[in-house]
Design an enzyme around this catalytic site. Structure first.
Site, PDB file in Angstrom:
ATOM      1  N   ASP A  52     -33.847 -16.757  15.663  1.00 19.18           N
ATOM      2  CA  ASP A  52     -33.765 -15.975  14.431  1.00 19.18           C
ATOM      3  C   ASP A  52     -34.817 -16.501  13.453  1.00 19.18           C
ATOM      4  OD1 ASP A  52     -31.175 -14.051  13.483  1.00 19.18           O
ATOM      5  OD2 ASP A  52     -32.541 -14.686  11.881  1.00 19.18           O
ATOM      6  N   GLN A  86     -39.923 -13.519  16.189  1.00 17.03           N
ATOM      7  CA  GLN A  86     -40.207 -12.816  17.440  1.00 17.03           C
ATOM      8  C   GLN A  86     -41.547 -12.074  17.419  1.00 17.03           C
ATOM      9  OE1 GLN A  86     -37.248  -9.048  16.825  1.00 17.03           O
ATOM     10  NE2 GLN A  86     -38.283  -9.151  18.768  1.00 17.03           N
ATOM     11  N   ASP A 138     -32.505  -8.257  20.308  1.00 18.35           N
ATOM     12  CA  ASP A 138     -31.685  -7.580  19.288  1.00 18.35           C
ATOM     13  C   ASP A 138     -32.080  -8.153  17.925  1.00 18.35           C
ATOM     14  OD1 ASP A 138     -29.720  -5.971  18.131  1.00 18.35           O
ATOM     15  OD2 ASP A 138     -28.122  -7.421  18.454  1.00 18.35           O
ATOM     16  N   HIS A 141     -36.073  -5.202  15.373  1.00 19.33           N
ATOM     17  CA  HIS A 141     -36.148  -3.800  15.797  1.00 19.33           C
ATOM     18  C   HIS A 141     -37.411  -3.095  15.302  1.00 19.33           C
ATOM     19  CE1 HIS A 141     -32.309  -4.304  17.565  1.00 19.33           C
ATOM     20  NE2 HIS A 141     -31.668  -4.429  16.423  1.00 19.33           N
ATOM     21  N   GLU A 159     -32.346  -3.811  23.064  1.00 24.65           N
ATOM     22  CA  GLU A 159     -31.251  -3.113  22.372  1.00 24.65           C
ATOM     23  C   GLU A 159     -31.801  -2.241  21.248  1.00 24.65           C
ATOM     24  OE1 GLU A 159     -27.754  -5.028  20.981  1.00 24.65           O
ATOM     25  OE2 GLU A 159     -27.419  -6.083  22.860  1.00 24.65           O
ATOM     26  N   ASP A 160     -31.117  -1.123  21.003  1.00 24.66           N
ATOM     27  CA  ASP A 160     -31.435  -0.237  19.880  1.00 24.66           C
ATOM     28  C   ASP A 160     -32.895   0.222  19.909  1.00 24.66           C
ATOM     29  OD1 ASP A 160     -28.865  -0.979  19.209  1.00 24.66           O
ATOM     30  OD2 ASP A 160     -29.475  -2.337  17.615  1.00 24.66           O
TER      31      ASP A 160
HETATM   32  C1  SAM Z   1     -28.874  -6.962  14.455  1.00 27.21           C
HETATM   33  S1  SAM Z   1     -28.893  -8.649  13.966  1.00 27.21           S
HETATM   34  C2  SAM Z   1     -28.469  -9.448  15.473  1.00 27.21           C
HETATM   35  C3  SAM Z   1     -27.041  -9.249  15.869  1.00 27.21           C
HETATM   36  C4  SAM Z   1     -26.586 -10.103  17.021  1.00 27.21           C
HETATM   37  N1  SAM Z   1     -27.497 -10.091  18.125  1.00 27.21           N
HETATM   38  C5  SAM Z   1     -25.211  -9.607  17.495  1.00 27.21           C
HETATM   39  O1  SAM Z   1     -25.176  -8.758  18.424  1.00 27.21           O
HETATM   40  O2  SAM Z   1     -24.226 -10.060  16.946  1.00 27.21           O
HETATM   41  C6  SAM Z   1     -30.616  -8.917  13.802  1.00 27.21           C
HETATM   42  C7  SAM Z   1     -31.003 -10.365  13.523  1.00 27.21           C
HETATM   43  O3  SAM Z   1     -32.402 -10.459  13.767  1.00 27.21           O
HETATM   44  C8  SAM Z   1     -32.968 -11.376  12.858  1.00 27.21           C
HETATM   45  N2  SAM Z   1     -34.407 -11.122  12.747  1.00 27.21           N
HETATM   46  C9  SAM Z   1     -35.043 -10.250  11.907  1.00 27.21           C
HETATM   47  N3  SAM Z   1     -36.378 -10.312  12.069  1.00 27.21           N
HETATM   48  C10 SAM Z   1     -36.602 -11.241  13.040  1.00 27.21           C
HETATM   49  C11 SAM Z   1     -37.784 -11.775  13.647  1.00 27.21           C
HETATM   50  N4  SAM Z   1     -39.001 -11.341  13.287  1.00 27.21           N
HETATM   51  N5  SAM Z   1     -37.635 -12.722  14.601  1.00 27.21           N
HETATM   52  C12 SAM Z   1     -36.398 -13.173  14.960  1.00 27.21           C
HETATM   53  N6  SAM Z   1     -35.253 -12.701  14.423  1.00 27.21           N
HETATM   54  C13 SAM Z   1     -35.339 -11.760  13.472  1.00 27.21           C
HETATM   55  C14 SAM Z   1     -32.193 -11.139  11.575  1.00 27.21           C
HETATM   56  O4  SAM Z   1     -32.250 -12.268  10.726  1.00 27.21           O
HETATM   57  C15 SAM Z   1     -30.794 -10.851  12.092  1.00 27.21           C
HETATM   58  O5  SAM Z   1     -30.011 -12.010  12.077  1.00 27.21           O
END
Ligand code: SAM
Length: 284
Positions: free
Chosen positions: A79, A98, A120, A123, A148-149
């Site tokens: 994350d 990511q 996930d 996105h 996902e998504d």
């Molecule tokens: C939809 S949530 C994940 C939910 C989790 N996988 C679940 O199913 O319970 C998306 C997460 O991606 C993280 N995120 C956002 N941009 C990101 C990036 N560039 N690299 C890694 N993580 C990221 C956010 O901080 C958030 O915690």
């Protein structure tokens, strides 16, 4: 755990308990049950991009789901926020963006390879593509890369588009292209083949909202007949379409350049129409 139905029920029950959106509202547990049955009761390594909760809350619903349903799994969560409060013996989190290929490579060198990688995270299409292109090679033969998504490819808030969907470089485009990648041995043109990465992917399973790419166990692929047949087919393809080859390759390299070309064409046509309507008007 003996069968798919039982695994589906367990993923659903634990997912609801953890408040995991993979179950409500997405209903992805049905598809995970289909593909992950063999992992129950086996040791394996799972990496999930996106822990959840963003910067406000710890999140971690899916990490908890995987840890409970797969008691022998080693689970890694990435994350952009610090999620170390969730770390315990089989679950470890790391701050990695990511969209940063260098950081992903460094992480994989230290902790890879993985049996399963699940994206996930943000996105956003460029982040999803950076992760896919960087991490698919760290999935073991027979393992899965899960997106996902992926429908965010159609939504502007994630830098996608519905109107321009066929002209943007998106995860959906690469899911479609993975049919070509799976069949790359049967492609005739070397320049076309050279534009398709050899990911070693041999299966594509696309469901509403979630897609599974599965790495091949070995490089066993359907071969095209050699000799005259190959030469004839190549010649025929070139006779029919060879004169457009440059455009085809340009589009395959970057479909987005076609958007620029279409915009240019549109402006030229608008100028022409404007000049016809008022002949005295100067060119833009
Ligand atoms: C939809 S949530 C994940 C939910 C989790 N996988 C679940 O199913 O319970 C998306 C997460 O991606 C993280 N995120 C956002 N941009 C990101 C990036 N560039 N690299 C890694 N993580 C990221 C956010 O901080 C958030 O915690």
């Amino acid at each position: 755990m003996h069968n798919r139905k039982q695994l589906e029920a367990r993923l659903q029950a634990v997912g609801i308990d953890c408040g995991c959106d993979k179950v409500v509202p997405h209903h992805y547990h049905r598809f995970y049950a289909t593909h992950f049955l063999d992992y129950v009761d086996h040791p394996f390594k799972l990496l999930e991009i996106g822990v959840g909760g963003e910067g406000r809350e710890p999140g971690g619903a899916s990490l908890q789901l995987w840890a409970e349903v797969f008691p022998l799994a080693e689970i890694y969560g990435l994350d952009i926020y610090d999620k170390s409060v969730l770390d315990r013996d089989r679950v470890k989190t790391f701050i990695v963006d990511q969209g940063d290929a260098l950081a992903l490579n460094e992480f994989v060198e230290k902790h890879g390879p993985f049996d399963i990688v699940i994206d996930d995270g943000s996105h956003k299409r460029s982040d999803q593509l950076t992760s896919l292109f960087t991490l698919v090679s760290s999935v073991v033969p027979g393992g899965y890369y899960v997106l996902e998504d992926y429908f965010t490819s159609y939504w502007p808030v994630y830098d996608g588009s519905t109107l321009a969907k066929d002209f943007l470089d998106t995860p959906v485009r690469w899911l479609k292209q993975s049919i070509d990648i799976i069949n790359r041995n049967n492609l005739l043109s070397e320049p076309v083949k050279a534009l398709l990465p050899d990911w070693g992917v041999e299966e594509l399973h696309v469901y509403p909202g979630v897609a599974f790419l599965r790495k091949g166990m070995q490089a066993v692929r359907s071969e095209i007949p050699g000799g005259d047949f190959f030469e004839n087919q190549l010649e025929l393809d070139e006779l029919r379409y060879g004169k457009y080859q440059a455009q085809f390759l340009e589009y395959a390299r970057d479909p987005m350049t076609h958007l620029a070309q279409l915009n240019k064409l549109k402006r030229t046509l608008e100028d022409k129409v404007a000049r016809i309507k008022s002949p005295g008007r100067s060119k833009r």
